[in-house]
Design an enzyme around this catalytic site. Structure first.
Site, mmCIF file in Angstrom:
data_model
loop_
_atom_site.group_PDB
_atom_site.id
_atom_site.type_symbol
_atom_site.label_atom_id
_atom_site.label_comp_id
_atom_site.label_asym_id
_atom_site.label_seq_id
_atom_site.Cartn_x
_atom_site.Cartn_y
_atom_site.Cartn_z
ATOM 1 N N HIS A 83 -0.462 1.884 14.581
ATOM 2 C CA HIS A 83 -0.910 3.286 14.114
ATOM 3 C C HIS A 83 -1.135 4.129 15.337
ATOM 4 O O HIS A 83 -0.592 5.476 15.169
ATOM 5 C CB HIS A 83 -2.536 3.329 13.615
ATOM 6 C CG HIS A 83 -2.266 2.771 12.106
ATOM 7 N ND1 HIS A 83 -3.462 2.607 11.447
ATOM 8 C CD2 HIS A 83 -1.186 2.320 11.590
ATOM 9 C CE1 HIS A 83 -3.062 2.232 10.253
ATOM 10 N NE2 HIS A 83 -1.668 1.786 10.250
ATOM 11 N N LYS A 131 -6.169 3.602 6.735
ATOM 12 C CA LYS A 131 -7.524 3.023 7.465
ATOM 13 C C LYS A 131 -7.114 1.773 7.702
ATOM 14 O O LYS A 131 -6.564 0.876 7.080
ATOM 15 C CB LYS A 131 -9.049 3.307 6.499
ATOM 16 C CG LYS A 131 -9.100 2.476 5.538
ATOM 17 C CD LYS A 131 -9.658 1.123 5.779
ATOM 18 C CE LYS A 131 -9.297 0.081 4.333
ATOM 19 N NZ LYS A 131 -9.424 -1.111 4.964
ATOM 20 N N ILE A 136 0.767 -1.159 -0.002
ATOM 21 C CA ILE A 136 0.110 0.047 0.005
ATOM 22 C C ILE A 136 0.751 1.271 -0.024
ATOM 23 O O ILE A 136 0.515 2.200 -0.721
ATOM 24 C CB ILE A 136 -0.979 -0.108 1.415
ATOM 25 C CG1 ILE A 136 -1.944 -1.281 0.999
ATOM 26 C CG2 ILE A 136 -1.662 1.395 1.347
ATOM 27 C CD1 ILE A 136 -2.891 -1.378 2.174
ATOM 28 N N ALA A 137 1.884 1.290 0.714
ATOM 29 C CA ALA A 137 2.805 2.302 0.795
ATOM 30 C C ALA A 137 3.565 2.619 -0.617
ATOM 31 O O ALA A 137 3.556 3.783 -1.096
ATOM 32 C CB ALA A 137 4.079 2.233 1.959
ATOM 33 N N TYR A 189 11.297 5.208 12.428
ATOM 34 C CA TYR A 189 9.996 6.119 12.298
ATOM 35 C C TYR A 189 10.511 7.385 13.302
ATOM 36 O O TYR A 189 9.784 8.393 12.934
ATOM 37 C CB TYR A 189 8.862 5.262 13.045
ATOM 38 C CG TYR A 189 8.588 4.200 12.408
ATOM 39 C CD1 TYR A 189 8.683 3.820 10.906
ATOM 40 C CD2 TYR A 189 8.165 2.831 13.084
ATOM 41 C CE1 TYR A 189 8.515 2.714 10.117
ATOM 42 C CE2 TYR A 189 7.781 1.671 12.321
ATOM 43 C CZ TYR A 189 7.983 1.579 11.112
ATOM 44 O OH TYR A 189 7.784 0.339 10.370
#
Length: 241
Positions: free
Chosen positions: A97, A115, A28-29, A76
């Site tokens: 998340h 999401k 997805i990234a 991160y």
């Protein structure tokens, strides 16, 4: 009164591109990075962060930006502290998340989160509160809500073009492999039909009819990993005023 959710602090975007930090290196990234590259006149990738430096390096070489250089969660933190990142796209598994959103917001970054934003309502309230305190924009990447067709449908409903809306019926499913190798079936990372798929029809109904007064749900479950059951199907009935 509570502070606004957004207090813009960036220079006008007509002077430069919007600089994205990508948190996560999965499929997805990568899809999101491809979209950023396609919108190159107004957006650019400044940094890519992943738990494995090699994965971050590969993505950065493909889509642009520089990779994180440390392993694990430190990558991160490295992205959150980057001075040349305006907004962070969070594309990790949903169980991570909350921690990552709080990290980015505390560092002064605007955030677009894949999401579902969090694992439950309590976590979501916590990150929304943090965004208000930080004065930063926090958006859930619920892509179907941005469709021109979806916006037009909501306009038609509000304007009464189809008459009184009394009920909505929606089904959303796809074949999936129920075993421990599939992250969508792993309880420990937030898998399951409700979080992966159920958010789509539920959100569509709430956008059209508002907040439900009553919610009832039944489902089927499986236990592909030792961490616990995961829902493989769900049926939700919502009653609106």
């Amino acid at each position: 009164s509570r502070p606004p959710l957004l207090r813009p602090s960036m220079e006008p975007l007509d002077k430069r591109k919007l600089r994205w930090g990508i948190l996560g290196t999965g499929r997805i990234a990568k899809d999101f990075c491809a979209a950023i590259v396609a919108a190159g006149d107004t957006n650019e990738i400044a940094m890519v962060a992943g738990r494995r430096p090699s994965a971050a390096k590969e993505m950065a070489e493909t889509y642009g930006g520089r990779p994180s250089t440390v392993e694990g969660g430190g990558a991160y933190e490295q992205l959150a502290r980057a001075d040349d990142v305006d907004v962070v796209y969070v594309a990790t598994v949903q169980v991570c998340h909350k921690e990552q959103l709080l990290l980015c917001l505390a560092a002064g970054k605007h955030v677009l989160c894949e999401k579902p934003m969090c694992m439950n309502a309590a976590e979501t309230r916590a990150v929304v509160a943090a965004a208000r305190v930080a004065g930063r924009l926090l958006v859930e990447g619920h892509w179907t809500q941005c469709w021109p067709a979806a916006r037009e449908a909501r306009t038609l409903i509000r304007n009464g073009a189809i008459g009184e809306l009394v009920a909505i019926a929606s089904d959303f499913s796809y074949p999936n492999k129920i075993d421990a190798s599939n992250t969508e079936c792993q309880n420990e990372v937030g898998g399951g039909a409700s979080l992966i798929l159920g958010v789509y029809p539920i959100c569509a109904a709430m956008r059209a009819l508002g907040k439900p007064e009553e919610v009832r749900a039944v489902g089927a479950r499986a236990m592909p990993t030792a961490s616990g059951y995961v829902d493989t199907a769900a049926a939700v009935t919502m009653r609106f005023a």
